[in-house]
Scaffold this motif. Structure first.
Motif, PDB file in Angstrom:
ATOM      1  N   TYR A  50      24.202 -26.650 -40.087  1.00  0.00           N
ATOM      2  CA  TYR A  50      25.442 -25.897 -39.886  1.00  0.00           C
ATOM      3  C   TYR A  50      26.397 -26.840 -38.965  1.00  0.00           C
ATOM      4  O   TYR A  50      25.908 -27.638 -37.990  1.00  0.00           O
ATOM      5  CB  TYR A  50      25.012 -24.559 -38.856  1.00  0.00           C
ATOM      6  N   SER A 110      28.071 -24.352 -43.252  1.00  0.00           N
ATOM      7  CA  SER A 110      27.246 -25.234 -43.781  1.00  0.00           C
ATOM      8  C   SER A 110      27.576 -25.896 -45.025  1.00  0.00           C
ATOM      9  O   SER A 110      28.247 -25.043 -45.834  1.00  0.00           O
ATOM     10  CB  SER A 110      25.828 -24.909 -43.917  1.00  0.00           C
ATOM     11  N   GLU A 123      28.124 -23.537 -34.937  1.00  0.00           N
ATOM     12  CA  GLU A 123      27.301 -23.309 -36.222  1.00  0.00           C
ATOM     13  C   GLU A 123      28.128 -22.474 -37.232  1.00  0.00           C
ATOM     14  O   GLU A 123      27.576 -21.501 -37.789  1.00  0.00           O
ATOM     15  CB  GLU A 123      26.115 -22.767 -35.864  1.00  0.00           C
TER      16      GLU A 123
END
Length: 191
Positions: free
Chosen positions: A175, A164, A161
């Motif tokens: 993400y 984004s 993650e």
């Protein structure tokens, strides 16, 4: 096919043309706008969504901007005469370089991104005396992962993650997991 880069400090250098069998890697020109729009109207990798171009005037402005950026190379395809993508990056002083590439989907799968990336990596190690080259690639971008492997890059990490580039329908960030690949000059020379 695309790889993403980290933003880093730039070195003031002019872009010298690099020639391969099927490509000339050169500085962008304003008249590359139509071709630039061709592959950035719908970027193939999420990391390039911020570079999306909606129309020819935006593409013209982007081509002009790229023409003055050091270490940004238009990929001019010899047989078609078109700009079919780009390779770009940033020097992180003193001797590390982040690299990225993107290619028009009509030209993907022909080894052209490899041809361009190989020429740039060789240029960086041989002419610029860079010690280390790295690239960030999303986990769902299998063509760029394969390209990194073909260049002899090794996976150094996986960032869960990590970043984004877009939001979902509710406006929440999506993400993506990102891999880091790298290659040292001594590894390039030994290959």
């Amino acid at each position: 096919m695309a790889a993403c880069v980290a933003v880093a400090a730039e070195e003031e250098l002019t872009v010298d043309a690099i020639h391969t069998d099927r490509l000339t890697l050169r500085a962008f020109r304003e008249d590359d706008a139509q071709d630039l729009l061709g592959y950035l109207h719908q970027p193939g990798a999420s990391c390039f969504l911020s570079m999306k171009l909606d129309d020819l005037p935006a593409a013209r402005a982007a081509a002009i901007k790229r023409s003055s950026e050091p270490d940004t190379y238009a990929l001019e395809h010899h047989p078609s005469g078109r700009v079919i993508g780009e390779v770009f990056g940033h020097l992180e002083p003193p001797d590390t370089f982040s690299i990225a590439w993107m290619i028009h989907p009509d030209f993907a799968g022909q080894g052209l991104a490899h041809e361009a990336a190989k020429a740039i990596v060789d240029h960086l190690f041989q002419q610029r005396d860079v010690r280390r080259v790295y690239a960030y690639v999303e986990t769902d971008n299998l063509p760029s992962q394969r390209l990194c492997a073909r260049l002899g890059m090794r996976q150094e990490g996986l960032f869960k993650e990590f970043i984004s580039f877009e939001n979902d329908a509710a406006g929440k960030p999506i993400y993506v997991d990102t891999m880091q690949f790298a290659l040292l000059k001594k590894e390039w020379a030994a290959a």
